[in-house]
Every structure is written in C-alpha cells, then in structure tokens.
Write an enzyme that holds these catalytic residues in place. Structure first.
Site, PDB file in Angstrom:
ATOM      1  N   VAL A  92      86.723 -94.491  86.140  1.00 15.63           N
ATOM      2  CA  VAL A  92      86.734 -93.190  85.445  1.00 15.63           C
ATOM      3  C   VAL A  92      87.698 -92.216  86.122  1.00 15.63           C
ATOM      4  CG1 VAL A  92      84.354 -93.500  84.650  1.00 15.63           C
ATOM      5  CG2 VAL A  92      84.775 -92.322  86.818  1.00 15.63           C
ATOM      6  N   HIS A 108      84.038 -96.968  80.584  1.00 12.33           N
ATOM      7  CA  HIS A 108      82.982 -96.088  81.098  1.00 12.33           C
ATOM      8  C   HIS A 108      83.360 -94.623  81.090  1.00 12.33           C
ATOM      9  CE1 HIS A 108      81.499 -99.885  83.377  1.00 12.33           C
ATOM     10  NE2 HIS A 108      81.113 -99.870  82.122  1.00 12.33           N
ATOM     11  N   CYS A 116      79.462 -81.716  75.945  1.00 16.98           N
ATOM     12  CA  CYS A 116      78.217 -80.958  75.914  1.00 16.98           C
ATOM     13  C   CYS A 116      77.029 -81.917  75.831  1.00 16.98           C
ATOM     14  CB  CYS A 116      78.193 -80.017  74.700  1.00 16.98           C
ATOM     15  SG  CYS A 116      76.677 -79.044  74.616  1.00 16.98           S
ATOM     16  N   CYS A 119      75.686 -80.280  71.862  1.00 23.92           N
ATOM     17  CA  CYS A 119      76.498 -80.296  70.625  1.00 23.92           C
ATOM     18  C   CYS A 119      77.700 -81.222  70.830  1.00 23.92           C
ATOM     19  CB  CYS A 119      76.941 -78.863  70.289  1.00 23.92           C
ATOM     20  SG  CYS A 119      78.251 -78.212  71.338  1.00 23.92           S
ATOM     21  N   CYS A 137      78.284 -74.997  78.138  1.00 22.49           N
ATOM     22  CA  CYS A 137      79.069 -75.211  76.918  1.00 22.49           C
ATOM     23  C   CYS A 137      79.475 -73.851  76.336  1.00 22.49           C
ATOM     24  CB  CYS A 137      78.218 -75.976  75.900  1.00 22.49           C
ATOM     25  SG  CYS A 137      79.012 -76.152  74.291  1.00 22.49           S
ATOM     26  N   CYS A 140      77.468 -73.624  72.709  1.00 19.79           N
ATOM     27  CA  CYS A 140      76.008 -73.497  72.526  1.00 19.79           C
ATOM     28  C   CYS A 140      75.279 -73.170  73.819  1.00 19.79           C
ATOM     29  CB  CYS A 140      75.447 -74.794  71.926  1.00 19.79           C
ATOM     30  SG  CYS A 140      75.366 -76.131  73.124  1.00 19.79           S
ATOM     31  N   THR A 178      86.864-105.955  90.853  1.00 26.08           N
ATOM     32  CA  THR A 178      85.529-105.649  90.351  1.00 26.08           C
ATOM     33  C   THR A 178      84.517-106.628  90.913  1.00 26.08           C
ATOM     34  OG1 THR A 178      84.139-105.334  88.386  1.00 26.08           O
ATOM     35  CG2 THR A 178      85.892-106.975  88.207  1.00 26.08           C
ATOM     36  N   ASN A 203      90.621-110.233  94.239  1.00 30.50           N
ATOM     37  CA  ASN A 203      89.572-109.529  94.962  1.00 30.50           C
ATOM     38  C   ASN A 203      89.702-109.835  96.447  1.00 30.50           C
ATOM     39  OD1 ASN A 203      86.935-108.484  95.776  1.00 30.50           O
ATOM     40  ND2 ASN A 203      86.426-108.505  93.590  1.00 30.50           N
ATOM     41  N   GLU A 205      87.060-110.359  98.198  1.00 30.27           N
ATOM     42  CA  GLU A 205      85.927-111.250  98.534  1.00 30.27           C
ATOM     43  C   GLU A 205      85.471-111.966  97.274  1.00 30.27           C
ATOM     44  OE1 GLU A 205      83.229-108.291 100.062  1.00 30.27           O
ATOM     45  OE2 GLU A 205      82.353-107.928  98.067  1.00 30.27           O
TER      46      GLU A 205
HETATM   47  C1  BV8 Z   1      73.977-100.582  79.046  1.00 30.46           C
HETATM   48  C2  BV8 Z   1      80.615 -94.617  85.032  1.00 30.46           C
HETATM   49  C3  BV8 Z   1      72.424-100.707  77.282  1.00 30.46           C
HETATM   50  C4  BV8 Z   1      79.798 -93.617  85.769  1.00 30.46           C
HETATM   51  C5  BV8 Z   1      79.534 -96.787  85.428  1.00 30.46           C
HETATM   52  C6  BV8 Z   1      68.031-101.671  84.067  1.00 30.46           C
HETATM   53  C7  BV8 Z   1      67.964-100.439  83.444  1.00 30.46           C
HETATM   54  C8  BV8 Z   1      69.034 -99.943  82.669  1.00 30.46           C
HETATM   55  C9  BV8 Z   1      70.186-100.706  82.522  1.00 30.46           C
HETATM   56  C10 BV8 Z   1      70.223-101.928  83.165  1.00 30.46           C
HETATM   57  C11 BV8 Z   1      69.178-102.421  83.921  1.00 30.46           C
HETATM   58  N1  BV8 Z   1      69.537-103.641  84.407  1.00 30.46           N
HETATM   59  C12 BV8 Z   1      70.784-103.943  84.000  1.00 30.46           C
HETATM   60  C13 BV8 Z   1      71.199-102.914  83.220  1.00 30.46           C
HETATM   61  C14 BV8 Z   1      72.471-102.822  82.555  1.00 30.46           C
HETATM   62  C15 BV8 Z   1      73.368-101.956  83.435  1.00 30.46           C
HETATM   63  C16 BV8 Z   1      73.871-102.817  84.575  1.00 30.46           C
HETATM   64  O1  BV8 Z   1      74.685-103.682  84.366  1.00 30.46           O
HETATM   65  N2  BV8 Z   1      73.354-102.544  85.787  1.00 30.46           N
HETATM   66  C17 BV8 Z   1      73.777-103.288  86.959  1.00 30.46           C
HETATM   67  C18 BV8 Z   1      73.696-102.378  88.190  1.00 30.46           C
HETATM   68  C19 BV8 Z   1      72.898-104.517  87.096  1.00 30.46           C
HETATM   69  N3  BV8 Z   1      74.443-101.551  82.569  1.00 30.46           N
HETATM   70  C20 BV8 Z   1      74.327-100.400  81.904  1.00 30.46           C
HETATM   71  O2  BV8 Z   1      73.419 -99.615  82.040  1.00 30.46           O
HETATM   72  C21 BV8 Z   1      75.437-100.160  80.898  1.00 30.46           C
HETATM   73  N4  BV8 Z   1      74.845 -99.790  79.651  1.00 30.46           N
HETATM   74  O3  BV8 Z   1      73.666-101.672  79.425  1.00 30.46           O
HETATM   75  O4  BV8 Z   1      73.435 -99.981  77.947  1.00 30.46           O
HETATM   76  C22 BV8 Z   1      72.166 -99.952  76.064  1.00 30.46           C
HETATM   77  C23 BV8 Z   1      72.534-100.495  74.829  1.00 30.46           C
HETATM   78  C24 BV8 Z   1      72.217 -99.791  73.685  1.00 30.46           C
HETATM   79  C25 BV8 Z   1      71.595 -98.541  73.751  1.00 30.46           C
HETATM   80  C26 BV8 Z   1      71.283 -97.984  75.004  1.00 30.46           C
HETATM   81  C27 BV8 Z   1      71.549 -98.684  76.175  1.00 30.46           C
HETATM   82  C28 BV8 Z   1      76.313 -99.009  81.356  1.00 30.46           C
HETATM   83  C29 BV8 Z   1      77.033 -99.410  82.616  1.00 30.46           C
HETATM   84  C30 BV8 Z   1      78.072 -98.352  82.946  1.00 30.46           C
HETATM   85  C31 BV8 Z   1      77.592 -97.518  84.112  1.00 30.46           C
HETATM   86  N5  BV8 Z   1      78.650 -96.568  84.492  1.00 30.46           N
HETATM   87  N6  BV8 Z   1      80.531 -95.921  85.705  1.00 30.46           N
HETATM   88  C32 BV8 Z   1      80.438 -93.228  87.077  1.00 30.46           C
HETATM   89  O5  BV8 Z   1      81.427 -93.864  87.497  1.00 30.46           O
HETATM   90  O6  BV8 Z   1      79.956 -92.265  87.672  1.00 30.46           O
HETATM   91  S1  BV8 Z   1      79.451 -98.249  86.282  1.00 30.46           S
HETATM   92  C33 BV8 Z   1      80.336 -98.092  87.711  1.00 30.46           C
HETATM   93  O7  BV8 Z   1      79.853 -99.079  88.575  1.00 30.46           O
HETATM   94  C34 BV8 Z   1      81.789 -98.420  87.545  1.00 30.46           C
HETATM   95  O8  BV8 Z   1      82.320 -97.897  86.352  1.00 30.46           O
HETATM   96  C35 BV8 Z   1      81.818 -99.902  87.604  1.00 30.46           C
HETATM   97  O9  BV8 Z   1      81.651-100.472  86.361  1.00 30.46           O
HETATM   98  C36 BV8 Z   1      80.616-100.195  88.433  1.00 30.46           C
HETATM   99  C37 BV8 Z   1      81.054-100.559  89.839  1.00 30.46           C
HETATM  100  O10 BV8 Z   1      81.580-101.782  89.716  1.00 30.46           O
HETATM  101  P1  BV8 Z   1      83.057-102.073  90.254  1.00 30.46           P
HETATM  102  O11 BV8 Z   1      84.055-101.307  89.490  1.00 30.46           O
HETATM  103  O12 BV8 Z   1      83.156-103.539  90.261  1.00 30.46           O
HETATM  104  O13 BV8 Z   1      83.107-101.496  91.713  1.00 30.46           O
HETATM  105  P2  BV8 Z   1      82.339-102.103  92.953  1.00 30.46           P
HETATM  106  O14 BV8 Z   1      82.360-101.069  94.004  1.00 30.46           O
HETATM  107  O15 BV8 Z   1      81.039-102.661  92.494  1.00 30.46           O
HETATM  108  O16 BV8 Z   1      83.238-103.345  93.386  1.00 30.46           O
HETATM  109  C38 BV8 Z   1      84.528-103.128  93.884  1.00 30.46           C
HETATM  110  C39 BV8 Z   1      85.132-104.512  94.017  1.00 30.46           C
HETATM  111  O17 BV8 Z   1      86.468-104.366  94.461  1.00 30.46           O
HETATM  112  C40 BV8 Z   1      84.410-105.376  95.047  1.00 30.46           C
HETATM  113  O18 BV8 Z   1      84.256-106.678  94.503  1.00 30.46           O
HETATM  114  C41 BV8 Z   1      85.384-105.395  96.238  1.00 30.46           C
HETATM  115  O19 BV8 Z   1      85.342-106.643  96.917  1.00 30.46           O
HETATM  116  C42 BV8 Z   1      86.707-105.251  95.538  1.00 30.46           C
HETATM  117  N7  BV8 Z   1      87.771-104.619  96.318  1.00 30.46           N
HETATM  118  C43 BV8 Z   1      87.682-103.588  97.212  1.00 30.46           C
HETATM  119  N8  BV8 Z   1      88.917-103.277  97.661  1.00 30.46           N
HETATM  120  C44 BV8 Z   1      89.794-104.123  97.045  1.00 30.46           C
HETATM  121  C45 BV8 Z   1      89.068-104.975  96.189  1.00 30.46           C
HETATM  122  N9  BV8 Z   1      89.656-105.944  95.449  1.00 30.46           N
HETATM  123  C46 BV8 Z   1      91.000-106.067  95.526  1.00 30.46           C
HETATM  124  N10 BV8 Z   1      91.762-105.276  96.325  1.00 30.46           N
HETATM  125  C47 BV8 Z   1      91.201-104.304  97.085  1.00 30.46           C
HETATM  126  N11 BV8 Z   1      91.994-103.520  97.841  1.00 30.46           N
HETATM  127 ZN    ZN Z   2      77.327 -77.305  73.208  1.00 29.73          ZN
END
Ligand code: BV8
Ligand code: ZN
Length: 239
Positions: A92, A108, A116, A119, A137, A140, A178, A203, A205
């Site tokens: 993001v 994401h 908002c 609204c 907002c 509203c 990721t 990656n 790792e």
């Molecule tokens: C959904 C925006 C359904 C916000 C993000 C229980 C309750 C509720 C939901 C769930 C649940 N169990 C599972 C879920 C589903 C949930 C989910 O998957 N949870 C996980 C934790 C198990 N998913 C959701 O809730 C999604 N929505 O399922 O909705 C639904 C359907 C209909 C109606 C209603 C609901 C929404 C998921 C989106 C969440 N928002 N971001 C913000 O950023 O503030 S997610 C956020 O975390 C990121 O956007 C990203 O996606 C995620 C982090 O992951 P990565 O990007 O991979 O980053 P990370 O740090 O994890 O890894 C970094 C990697 O880079 C590592 O592997 C590292 O080794 C590597 N690295 C580091 N340095 C380097 C490198 N690689 C190469 N070179 C380098 N130099």
């Molecule tokens: Zn509003």
C-alpha cells in the site's frame, strides 16, 4: 520470437531495501509491539480509531521518506517495454507508482488515499503528519479511514478478478518479496501453475509457495530481479 505474457506479484519484501518495514520482520510487532493483524481490522478502528490512525500516520511519515529501489525500477521497465505485462501488488506504499509503473493492480489499496467510514467521499492525501487525528470527512463529518483493505474485509471484486485472470493467462509469473501467507493474494500463483505457466519466486528465505514454483531464486530481490530481467532481455533480444 513472440514475447511471453509476464505477470509480477509483489509483497512487502520488494520495499524492504527502500526502508519500508515488512510485516514479519519486526520481532513481536511492526509498531509499539502491536501486530498489523491487530490494528489493520475494522473492529480495531471501531474500538480505537485514534490508535489505528496513529499506526497509519506513523507508517505514512516513514514511507514519505522512502524511495523506489532497483526492484521497483526493474518492474517499471518491464511495464514500459513489454506489451503483455501486469503488476499486482499487496503493498500500500505507492512505491511502484512512484517508480513509474502504470499497469498496477493494488490488491490491498493505497495508504495515500483516505475514504469516509460512512459516505462515499474519497481523497488522495499526502499530508504528513496528518492532523487532526482521526481526520474528519468534509462532507458528513464522520471519521475518514485509510483506503486500504483490512483483515476480514473483502478485496475489490473487480481488482481481484483482473488479478486472477492475469495470473491464469500468464506464461511467466514472478512472485517477489511475499511470505505467501495472506489470502486471497497467496492463491494467485496457483492459477498460473494450473495453466502450466512458469512461476519464479524471488525471496530471501523459503515460503509455503517455494515447494510449488518452477524456480525459487534466493537472495535480495533488489539484486536478483534486475539480474533475472537482464537474462530475460538477452534471451528475447530486448537488450
Ligand atoms: C478476506 C493492507 C474475506 C493493510 C493487508 C480469520 C479472520 C478473518 C480473516 C481471516 C482469518 N483467517 C484467514 C483470514 C483471511 C485473511 C488472511 O489471509 N489472514 C492471514 C494472516 C492468515 N485475509 C483477509 O482477511 C483478506 N480478506 O479474506 O476477506 C471476506 C470475503 C467476503 C466478505 C468479507 C470478507 C484481506 C487481507 C488483506 C489484509 N491487508 N494490507 C495494511 O497494509 O495496513 S495485508 C498485508 O500483510 C500486506 O498487504 C500483505 O499482503 C501482508 C504481508 O504480507 P507480505 O507482503 O508477504 O509481507 P511479509 O512481511 O509477510 O513478508 C515479506 C516477505 O519478503 C518475506 O517472505 C521476506 O522473506 C521477504 N523479503 C524481505 N526482504 C526481502 C524479501 N524478499 C526479497 N528481497 C528482499 N530484500
Ligand atoms: Zn463522509
């Protein structure tokens, strides 16, 4: 020789070299020992909007000082050079757009947009620090929130279907920086594999995806991705 259809899926690791903290690097939590899954949720915002806004204002201030790194710039070059290229990001931070990428699907949302909580008002806003917190907002007077997808919230159906279609049609998918843990984004590489496309993982790792991909390229993507792109250009006579 026709050019392959290329798709890239990025996560927080692509911005690590730019100084943006990833979600899993900070031991015990990204900010003040809070885990993102605790703060990036509708219930946390309903319960304590000021705390959630302090978290996002802190990230906006940090990201405002970050610049694209060679991985972002390489992806922007692919976007400019290749007729069939789609960039899908979970990030993001807006650094892909800042690097010059244009065909970007933001799964994401975008931390530089506010919307908002009541609204339909939305605005692009780069003010750091943002005051007052939480912002209100102008239409509203309800609280504005970051225009990002929180845990437990649905992704935009149109963005998700375009990302799914791009991965299903890809000859090559690059999965970059990721942890492949967050769904539905983590499901996308399997559409490429099911359609016999090749998947290359970049990656530092192994991840749960590593056992399924064509090749797992270990190392920092700000180095390994430019090298891979160089080989690709030589192979297809683009250099
Ligand atoms: C959904 C925006 C359904 C916000 C993000 C229980 C309750 C509720 C939901 C769930 C649940 N169990 C599972 C879920 C589903 C949930 C989910 O998957 N949870 C996980 C934790 C198990 N998913 C959701 O809730 C999604 N929505 O399922 O909705 C639904 C359907 C209909 C109606 C209603 C609901 C929404 C998921 C989106 C969440 N928002 N971001 C913000 O950023 O503030 S997610 C956020 O975390 C990121 O956007 C990203 O996606 C995620 C982090 O992951 P990565 O990007 O991979 O980053 P990370 O740090 O994890 O890894 C970094 C990697 O880079 C590592 O592997 C590292 O080794 C590597 N690295 C580091 N340095 C380097 C490198 N690689 C190469 N070179 C380098 N130099
Ligand atoms: Zn509003």
């Amino acid at each position: 020789m026709t050019l392959p259809r290329l798709v890239a899926l990025t996560g927080a690791g692509v911005s690590a070299a730019s100084g943006v903290p990833t979600f899993r690097s900070a031991e015990g939590g990204l900010w003040r020992r809070h885990r993102p899954e605790e703060l990036a949720t509708p219930s946390a915002f309903a319960r304590d909007p000021a705390l959630v806004w302090e978290f996002y204002d802190w990230r906006r201030q940090l990201i405002a000082g970050c610049r694209p790194n060679p991985a972002h710039l390489t992806l922007a070059e692919m976007d400019a050079l290749l007729p069939h290229f789609t960039l899908i990001t979970q990030n993001v931070d807006g650094l892909h757009h800042q690097a010059g990428s244009r065909r970007v699907l933001c799964l994401h949302g975008d931390i530089w947009w506010l919307k908002c909580s009541r609204c339909h008002y939305r605005e692009e806003n780069h003010t750091v620090p943002l005051r007052p917190l939480p912002p209100l907002c102008p239409c509203c007077e309800a609280y504005l929130r970051p225009d990002v997808v929180w845990f437990g919230e649905a992704l935009s159906p149109s963005v998700l279907s375009r990302a799914t279609e791009a991965c299903a049609e890809a000859d090559i998918l690059l999965v970059i920086g990721t942890s492949a843990l967050v769904y539905p984004a983590a499901q996308l590489p399997f559409y490429t594999l099911q359609h016999r496309g090749r998947v290359y993982e970049f990656n530092t790792e192994p991840t749960p995806l590593s056992g399924h991909v064509t090749e797992s390229i270990l190392g920092p993507c700000e180095e390994t991705l430019p090298a891979w792109w160089c080989d690709f250009q030589n192979e297809y006579g683009l250099a």
